[in-house]
Design an enzyme around this catalytic site. Structure first.
Site, PDB file in Angstrom:
ATOM      1  N   SER A   1     -11.148  -0.705  -1.291  1.00 39.79           N
ATOM      2  CA  SER A   1      -9.910  -0.684  -0.496  1.00 39.79           C
ATOM      3  C   SER A   1     -10.192  -0.917   0.973  1.00 39.79           C
ATOM      4  O   SER A   1      -9.368  -1.467   1.697  1.00 39.79           O
ATOM      5  CB  SER A   1      -9.216   0.675  -0.635  1.00 39.79           C
ATOM      6  OG  SER A   1      -8.377   0.702  -1.745  1.00 39.79           O
TER       7      SER A   1
ATOM      8  N   HIS B   1      -3.749   6.326   2.940  1.00 39.10           N
ATOM      9  CA  HIS B   1      -4.453   5.113   2.531  1.00 39.10           C
ATOM     10  C   HIS B   1      -3.909   3.866   3.220  1.00 39.10           C
ATOM     11  O   HIS B   1      -4.666   3.032   3.727  1.00 39.10           O
ATOM     12  CB  HIS B   1      -4.347   4.984   1.011  1.00 39.10           C
ATOM     13  CG  HIS B   1      -5.176   3.912   0.397  1.00 39.10           C
ATOM     14  ND1 HIS B   1      -4.733   2.626   0.239  1.00 39.10           N
ATOM     15  CD2 HIS B   1      -6.425   3.931  -0.124  1.00 39.10           C
ATOM     16  CE1 HIS B   1      -5.673   1.896  -0.347  1.00 39.10           C
ATOM     17  NE2 HIS B   1      -6.711   2.672  -0.585  1.00 39.10           N
TER      18      HIS B   1
ATOM     19  N   ASP C   1       0.845  -1.189   0.000  1.00 35.83           N
ATOM     20  CA  ASP C   1       0.000   0.000   0.000  1.00 35.83           C
ATOM     21  C   ASP C   1       0.882   1.241   0.000  1.00 35.83           C
ATOM     22  O   ASP C   1       2.001   1.210  -0.522  1.00 35.83           O
ATOM     23  CB  ASP C   1      -0.938  -0.043   1.224  1.00 35.83           C
ATOM     24  CG  ASP C   1      -2.309   0.551   0.922  1.00 35.83           C
ATOM     25  OD1 ASP C   1      -2.358   1.758   0.609  1.00 35.83           O
ATOM     26  OD2 ASP C   1      -3.318  -0.167   1.012  1.00 35.83           O
TER      27      ASP C   1
END
Length: 855
Positions: free
Chosen positions: A636, A271, A195
């Site tokens: 996600s 994220h 990620d």
């Protein structure tokens, strides 16, 4: 993927890759390559370290079996997976093997180019034997002609695809309690995240949890933590056990910004920190945003360990070469679960979508015993919009949960309009005058001419403070907010400086289908997400204005309203529902959109309005800048929920193969919502709740994840690496691609099978030509039990199963034979289910999907 951005004049593009299979392919659409130099991923014919180790282990097993004599056992056609080696990187022999492979790569490049310039970015040795190299197209052509080279692929780009969801998924009273409580949930399991990195200072990743209990050391794991100025020594601990970053492809292209993207595992985006906390964040961390406590957050497997492999970045996304290097390292380090909330930007071309560097690297990871979870992508709701393709990857779509932060505004005419915004209410029992931003300008005519965006409330100096003070300021939410050119945070700051009582955002009619997450507001406020409701607000406002008969100047603002506030959650929403942006099946087998006999997605999990940890340097969402938690939506967010549940399953069943974990998650999933009715799927991005129809397996796979039931699945369906190879060899024209990627010769394969013949916990037939028979091998991992078989055939299909009832002892296997016969010609997909009802309470369900039917 982060928040879902969809506007009426913007679309996301799927991706294509230029393939080289001893012939060079081109990809002129990649904005980060030019016609002369690019990054290429090169696979060699020599086997990688993992495969060599497994070959040696297989020879040892054969010798031992020959010495011990044959054992009596199951002789079914399905191959039983073997538990794969872990922690090889601690062996001196295998470390030297890694070094020798890298030296061989260097020697090959020197010999091929003989003094020409090139840059080797990575040597891959564990899952694949190859390297990433920055060369000209002519040099790539030269490499492709080398006998040692099996395959060359032009590098391509990839993109990124909770306080309450553990409760909605039933963990506190179910899965956690069954296995000792949250205090031990996931302990000893390492989840690897590919990620945007992680913020190691966040309390969700402390080495001691909220109960001050130390984490154990995962002895099977050998990863390390990079040390850099922004990721100093001591950033890792017994919770965060590994952290690396991979950016050579981006650096070589000249697009890496070290000040913004951080040349370290540190998360400058947010994220990665968010997804890691969803799966494995510490239990009981207070989620405080804008000074308000929204509850205690917990990961799904709060005692699991985290290892981070940063391969995506805020300013440019990521590239396959860096992601492949990250996957290779994660497997070498010994992670148990691999979570990827990322998808390729385009669909792979060639003989099948499965043949691309990412999926092939993940196949090798599965062979190493790693359970791989990937987000389905945010490209729904159209059919065949799937961005995760292969049967060895567990693909997760996004669904709702029942928590909603409701906000509303009540107008002076007693009309109440719903909206969003984690905001304070106005004073109870009082209404406040509303004034539009365009009517509150200091010099209306000149200011509007000077700044056509004045209605967005971004510039303090434009407004008359005396007019705004104590009133509700009405601002427009335009496409500029979607693009990040204007922000809610700035509008709130302007409103506070003007001493406004609160702020009301109405939706510009040009913004369609944009999902607005509840946004934190440190003053009374609301965002009206519906253009229709926005028209109601503006019509009321304009109808109450009093103007001078001569000058037409406004002399009185008559519109009043009260804001209820949106910081209090309610839990009455019907859920789950499949979100409109969640990518859908059927699984596209190739770039011509032919359908694969593989069910995608595999499952769905919570993906909307998910609270998660947020990096202190994150800039992905301006509304959450400086906050320690953020609310995000997307597939996600769904994928790490499943990664966390997989960690719980792996913790209980240490010898489960990746396919066995997938089976436990799939066959126990929920097919009804919290009202006991069919799960619904949103079918349009505009007014999605008004377009819902019952969800099919192409929307939700087997169903909504059920963590508690997954820990006691009763029966499992296992699949081995050899089965996947037989499947790949069964694809028409695939032999060269299989050989180039894996070194396996399909001509020497004993048998090939179709996707519907894989021993998966689902049956998908893209083309039923009269009659088709498939088999599933079941293994009982529970006590002795008798099962009855229930059938609901797809429309237009006659379905039979044998046996219709069977008894099965612990550890025993049984074969289920299913016959499908087309009753009519049809090209419309239809769906059914097979349910196995055990007398000890187990229910195993297998969705059946048939697309084209030919009688």
């Amino acid at each position: 993927m982060r928040r879902v951005l969809m506007v009426n004049f913007g679309v996301f593009l799927l991706f294509c890759v230029g393939l080289l299979s001893n012939t060079l392919g081109q990809d002129s659409d990649d904005s980060y390559t030019n016609s002369t130099t690019a990054v290429y991923i090169v696979t060699l014919r020599q086997v990688p370290t993992l495969h060599l180790f497994q070959q040696q282990e297989a020879v040892k097993r054969v010798r031992e079996q020959n010495h011990q004599g044959p054992k009596h056992g199951d002789t079914s056609k399905f191959t039983r997976p073997k538990l794969q080696p872990r922690n090889m990187s601690k062996s001196r022999y295998w470390r030297s093997r890694r070094s020798s492979i890298a030296q061989a790569h260097d020697s090959l490049l020197r010999d091929a180019f003989k003094g020409e310039k090139y840059i080797k970015l990575y040597s891959f040795h564990y899952l694949i034997n190859g390297f990433a190299v920055f060369v000209s197209s002519q040099q790539a052509e030269k490499l492709s002609r080398r006998s040692e080279v099996a395959n060359i692929v032009l590098d391509f780009s990839v993109r990124t695809a909770t306080t309450y969801t553990p409760q909605f998924m039933g963990l506190p009273k179910g899965a956690w309690v069954k296995e000792g409580g949250y205090e031990t949930a996931g302990e000893g399991i390492v989840i690897g995240f590919i990620d945007t990195g992680i913020d190691p200072t966040h309390p969700s990743f402390n080495g001691t949890d909220t109960s001050q209990r130390q984490y154990p050391i995962p002895n099977h794991f050998s990863g390390v933590c990079e040390v850099t100025p922004d990721f100093p020594s001591g950033s890792c601990n017994r919770k965060l056990v590994g952290a690396r970053h991979f950016a050579q492809s981006a650096i070589t292209r000249g697009i890496f910004n070290s000040s913004e993207d951080f040349a370290s595992p540190f998360d400058g985006d947010g994220h990665g920190t968010h997804t890691a906390s969803i799966a494995a964040g510490n239990h009981g961390v207070s989620a405080v945003v804008s000074g308000h406590n929204f509850g205690s957050a917990s990961g799904i497997a709060p005692r699991a360990h985290i290892s981070v492999y940063k391969a995506l970045y805020k300013s440019f996304g990521g590239f396959a070469a860096d992601v492949v290097a990250a996957i290779d390292q994660a497997a070498q380090d010994g992670v148990d679960i691999l979570s990827l909330s990322i998808t390729p930007n385009r669909r792979p071309p060639g003989v099948a979508t499965f043949f691309n560097p990412l999926d092939m690297a993940m196949l090798s990871a599965v062979k190493a015993g790693i359970f791989v979870v990937q987000a389905a992508g945010n490209t729904g709701p159209s059919p065949k919009s799937m961005s995760s393709f292969s049967p060895w990857i567990f693909t997760v779509g996004a669904a709702t949960h029942d928590r909603v932060y409701s906000n509303s505004i009540t107008l002076g005419n007693n009309v109440t309009i719903p909206g969003v915004g984690l905001a304070l209410p106005t004073d109870e029992g009082k209404m406040f005058t509303m004034i539009s931003a365009v009517d509150a300008l200091k010099n209306k005519s000149s200011a509007v001419d000077k700044d056509m965006y004045a209605s967005e409330c971004q510039e303090y100096d434009s407004f008359d403070k005396e007019l705004v003070c104590g009133n509700l300021l009405i601002c427009s939410y335009s496409i500029r907010f979607v693009l990040g050119l204007s922000t809610i945070k700035q509008a709130l700051a302007v409103s506070k400086n003007l001493s406004a009582k609160g702020v009301v955002f109405y939706m510009d009619p040009y913004v369609l289908g944009f999902q607005i997450n509840p946004t934190p507001m440190d003053m009374p406020g609301i965002i009206i997400p519906s253009p229709e409701d926005s028209k109601v607000l503006l019509k009321y406002y304009n109808s109450t204005l009093e103007r001078d008969a001569t000058t037409k100047e406004i002399v009185r603002f008559g519109a009043v309203a009260a804001i209820t506030g949106g910081q209090k959650a309610n839990f009455s929403d019907r859920a789950p529902k499949i979100l409109y942006y969640s990518a859908r099946g059927p699984d596209p087998q190739d770039s011509f959109l032919n359908d694969a006999d593989i069910l995608k997605p595999n499952i769905v999990a919570p993906g909307n309005s998910i609270w998660g940890a947020w990096s202190s340097a994150a800039t992905d969402s301006t509304e959450f800048e400086g906050e320690s938690f953020a609310m995000m939506s997307g597939t996600s967010m769904a994928a790490p929920h499943v990664a966390g549940v997989a960690a719980l399953v792996k913790q209980k069943f240490r010898k489960f193969s990746p396919a066995a974990i997938a089976s436990a998650l799939s066959t126990t999933s929920v097919m009804l919502d919290n009202k006991g009715e069919e799960i619904m799927a949103q079918r349009a991005y505009a007014n999605p709740d008004q377009s819902m129809t019952p969800a099919t397996p192409f929307d939700m796979g087997n169903g909504f994840v059920n963590a508690t039931a997954a820990l006691d699945p009763g029966l499992i369906f296992d699949t081995s690496f050899e089965d996947y190879m037989s499947f790949l060899c069964g694809i028409n024209g695939s032999a060269p691609a299989v050989f180039n990627y894996t070194g396996k010769n399909c001509l020497l394969s004993n048998a090939t099978i179709s996707g519907s013949d894989l021993n998966l916990p689902s049956i998908t037939v893209s083309r039923l030509n009269n009659t088709r028979t498939v088999q599933r091998l079941m293994k009982n991992i529970s006590g002795n039990e008798t099962y009855s078989v229930g059938l609901v055939p797809p429309f237009g299909v006659l379905m039979k199963a044998s046996p219709t009832q069977f008894s099965i002892a612990n550890g025993e296997t049984k074969l289920l034979t299913v016959t499908l016969k087309a009753k009519k010609n049809s090209s419309i997909a239809s769906f059914g289910t097979i349910k196995l009802f055990g007398n000890m309470g187990h229910i195993v369900h297998i969705p059946v999907s048939v697309i084209v039917k030919i009688r």
